[in-house]
Design a protein around this motif. Structure first.
Motif, PDB file in Angstrom:
ATOM      1  N   ASP A  80       0.604  -1.164   0.114  1.00  0.00           N
ATOM      2  CA  ASP A  80      -0.188  -0.046  -0.090  1.00  0.00           C
ATOM      3  C   ASP A  80       0.867   1.127  -0.096  1.00  0.00           C
ATOM      4  O   ASP A  80       0.515   2.157  -0.770  1.00  0.00           O
ATOM      5  N   TRP A  81       1.861   1.166   0.751  1.00  0.00           N
ATOM      6  CA  TRP A  81       2.605   2.624   0.982  1.00  0.00           C
ATOM      7  C   TRP A  81       3.443   2.730  -0.452  1.00  0.00           C
ATOM      8  O   TRP A  81       3.490   3.826  -1.065  1.00  0.00           O
ATOM      9  N   MET A  82       3.934   1.650  -1.139  1.00  0.00           N
ATOM     10  CA  MET A  82       4.695   1.734  -2.386  1.00  0.00           C
ATOM     11  C   MET A  82       3.671   2.180  -3.452  1.00  0.00           C
ATOM     12  O   MET A  82       4.023   3.096  -4.313  1.00  0.00           O
ATOM     13  N   ASP A  83       2.377   1.456  -3.555  1.00  0.00           N
ATOM     14  CA  ASP A  83       1.498   2.067  -4.486  1.00  0.00           C
ATOM     15  C   ASP A  83       1.202   3.455  -4.240  1.00  0.00           C
ATOM     16  O   ASP A  83       0.949   4.406  -5.091  1.00  0.00           O
ATOM     17  N   ASP A  84       1.497   4.273  -2.896  1.00  0.00           N
ATOM     18  CA  ASP A  84       1.090   5.652  -2.733  1.00  0.00           C
ATOM     19  C   ASP A  84       2.501   6.349  -2.958  1.00  0.00           C
ATOM     20  O   ASP A  84       2.534   7.769  -2.605  1.00  0.00           O
ATOM     21  N   GLY A  85       3.676   5.690  -3.378  1.00  0.00           N
ATOM     22  CA  GLY A  85       4.775   6.249  -3.884  1.00  0.00           C
ATOM     23  C   GLY A  85       5.779   6.446  -2.561  1.00  0.00           C
ATOM     24  O   GLY A  85       6.835   7.095  -2.732  1.00  0.00           O
ATOM     25  N   ALA A  86       5.304   5.929  -1.600  1.00  0.00           N
ATOM     26  CA  ALA A  86       6.485   5.703  -0.266  1.00  0.00           C
ATOM     27  C   ALA A  86       7.468   4.584  -0.709  1.00  0.00           C
ATOM     28  O   ALA A  86       7.200   3.824  -1.400  1.00  0.00           O
ATOM     29  N   CYS A  87       8.483   4.895   0.307  1.00  0.00           N
ATOM     30  CA  CYS A  87       9.384   3.601   0.290  1.00  0.00           C
ATOM     31  C   CYS A  87       8.722   2.537   1.037  1.00  0.00           C
ATOM     32  O   CYS A  87       7.622   2.506   1.569  1.00  0.00           O
ATOM     33  N   ARG A  88       9.696   1.331   1.176  1.00  0.00           N
ATOM     34  CA  ARG A  88       9.286   0.154   1.875  1.00  0.00           C
ATOM     35  C   ARG A  88       9.024   0.481   3.308  1.00  0.00           C
ATOM     36  O   ARG A  88       8.741  -0.396   4.119  1.00  0.00           O
ATOM     37  N   HIS A  89       9.517   1.648   4.026  1.00  0.00           N
ATOM     38  CA  HIS A  89       9.432   1.820   5.324  1.00  0.00           C
ATOM     39  C   HIS A  89       8.202   2.716   5.484  1.00  0.00           C
ATOM     40  O   HIS A  89       8.049   3.129   6.559  1.00  0.00           O
ATOM     41  N   GLY A  90       7.259   3.070   4.422  1.00  0.00           N
ATOM     42  CA  GLY A  90       6.381   4.042   4.664  1.00  0.00           C
ATOM     43  C   GLY A  90       6.504   5.319   4.691  1.00  0.00           C
ATOM     44  O   GLY A  90       5.570   6.117   4.849  1.00  0.00           O
ATOM     45  N   LEU A  91       7.588   5.823   4.114  1.00  0.00           N
ATOM     46  CA  LEU A  91       8.187   7.208   4.230  1.00  0.00           C
ATOM     47  C   LEU A  91       8.334   7.862   2.696  1.00  0.00           C
ATOM     48  O   LEU A  91       8.449   7.064   1.824  1.00  0.00           O
ATOM     49  N   ASP A  92       8.443   9.200   2.652  1.00  0.00           N
ATOM     50  CA  ASP A  92       8.931   9.689   1.417  1.00  0.00           C
ATOM     51  C   ASP A  92      10.373   9.157   1.109  1.00  0.00           C
ATOM     52  O   ASP A  92      11.091   9.320   2.190  1.00  0.00           O
ATOM     53  N   PRO A  93      10.588   8.520  -0.017  1.00  0.00           N
ATOM     54  CA  PRO A  93      11.883   7.949  -0.197  1.00  0.00           C
ATOM     55  C   PRO A  93      12.973   8.844   0.113  1.00  0.00           C
ATOM     56  O   PRO A  93      14.012   8.662   0.516  1.00  0.00           O
ATOM     57  N   ASP A  94      12.805  10.029  -0.205  1.00  0.00           N
ATOM     58  CA  ASP A  94      13.952  11.041   0.045  1.00  0.00           C
ATOM     59  C   ASP A  94      14.036  11.526   1.392  1.00  0.00           C
ATOM     60  O   ASP A  94      14.862  12.546   1.746  1.00  0.00           O
ATOM     61  N   CYS A  95      13.280  11.482   2.311  1.00  0.00           N
ATOM     62  CA  CYS A  95      13.201  11.671   3.799  1.00  0.00           C
ATOM     63  C   CYS A  95      13.547  10.034   4.602  1.00  0.00           C
ATOM     64  O   CYS A  95      13.512  10.608   5.668  1.00  0.00           O
ATOM     65  N   CYS A  96      13.456   9.087   4.012  1.00  0.00           N
ATOM     66  CA  CYS A  96      13.831   7.973   4.649  1.00  0.00           C
ATOM     67  C   CYS A  96      15.103   7.945   5.528  1.00  0.00           C
ATOM     68  O   CYS A  96      16.331   8.136   4.820  1.00  0.00           O
ATOM     69  N   PRO A  97      15.306   7.660   6.628  1.00  0.00           N
ATOM     70  CA  PRO A  97      16.492   7.631   7.327  1.00  0.00           C
ATOM     71  C   PRO A  97      17.422   6.386   7.048  1.00  0.00           C
ATOM     72  O   PRO A  97      18.418   6.291   7.410  1.00  0.00           O
ATOM     73  N   LEU A  98      16.751   5.569   6.278  1.00  0.00           N
ATOM     74  CA  LEU A  98      17.508   4.277   5.884  1.00  0.00           C
ATOM     75  C   LEU A  98      18.005   4.479   4.619  1.00  0.00           C
ATOM     76  O   LEU A  98      18.558   3.232   4.143  1.00  0.00           O
ATOM     77  N   GLY A  99      17.929   5.699   3.890  1.00  0.00           N
ATOM     78  CA  GLY A  99      18.365   6.088   2.608  1.00  0.00           C
ATOM     79  C   GLY A  99      17.834   5.431   1.360  1.00  0.00           C
ATOM     80  O   GLY A  99      18.458   5.262   0.387  1.00  0.00           O
ATOM     81  N   CYS A 100      16.580   5.131   1.548  1.00  0.00           N
ATOM     82  CA  CYS A 100      15.739   4.546   0.342  1.00  0.00           C
ATOM     83  C   CYS A 100      15.746   5.748  -0.932  1.00  0.00           C
ATOM     84  O   CYS A 100      15.967   5.284  -2.062  1.00  0.00           O
ATOM     85  N   GLY A 101      15.985   6.996  -0.497  1.00  0.00           N
ATOM     86  CA  GLY A 101      16.153   8.041  -1.740  1.00  0.00           C
ATOM     87  C   GLY A 101      17.377   7.916  -2.208  1.00  0.00           C
ATOM     88  O   GLY A 101      17.384   8.395  -3.458  1.00  0.00           O
ATOM     89  N   ASP A 102      18.316   7.078  -1.774  1.00  0.00           N
ATOM     90  CA  ASP A 102      19.713   7.275  -2.319  1.00  0.00           C
ATOM     91  C   ASP A 102      19.662   5.932  -3.224  1.00  0.00           C
ATOM     92  O   ASP A 102      20.928   5.640  -4.029  1.00  0.00           O
ATOM     93  N   LEU A 103      18.810   5.199  -3.356  1.00  0.00           N
ATOM     94  CA  LEU A 103      18.811   4.040  -4.136  1.00  0.00           C
ATOM     95  C   LEU A 103      18.496   4.017  -5.719  1.00  0.00           C
ATOM     96  O   LEU A 103      17.804   5.030  -6.166  1.00  0.00           O
TER      97      LEU A 103
END
Length: 103
Positions: A80-103
């Motif tokens: 559901d999160w990813m369908d809404d554009g979020a990363c696998r952690h439920g956050l905006d990829p560019d704001c994810c503290p686990l670096g999802c926006g860097d992938l």
């Protein structure tokens, strides 16, 4: 937690689950989604240490109070999160503290 009589004492189970929740909270980067994922993984690991169905049921009962989700529930939430554009952690990829926006 082992399969001893002490492992099924409600106070012991509650204390063990509380410790897992506190530990997960300290490493979540203030993200509820990351907390829930980390905590649930730790509960799953705890469940794997016992064969006692009564102890497992008690662990799950207490863990739900701390927002435990099963792997299937977490997977559905991630979809559901990813369908809404979020990363696998439920956050905006560019704001994810686990670096999802860097992938």
């Amino acid at each position: 937690m082992s399969d001893s009589i002490h492992a099924t004492v409600p106070e012991t189970i509650a204390a063990n689950v509380q410790h897992l929740a506190n530990s997960a909270q300290h490493g979540c980067g203030c993200s509820y989604e990351i907390y829930q994922d980390t905590f649930s993984q730790r509960v799953d690991a705890l469940l794997a240490t016992t064969e006692d169905s009564t102890a497992k049921a008690a662990i799950l009962n207490v863990a739900r109070e701390f927002d435990y989700v099963t792997r299937a529930e977490l997977s559905a939430m991630r979809e559901d999160w990813m369908d809404d554009g979020a990363c696998r952690h439920g956050l905006d990829p560019d704001c994810c503290p686990l670096g999802c926006g860097d992938l």
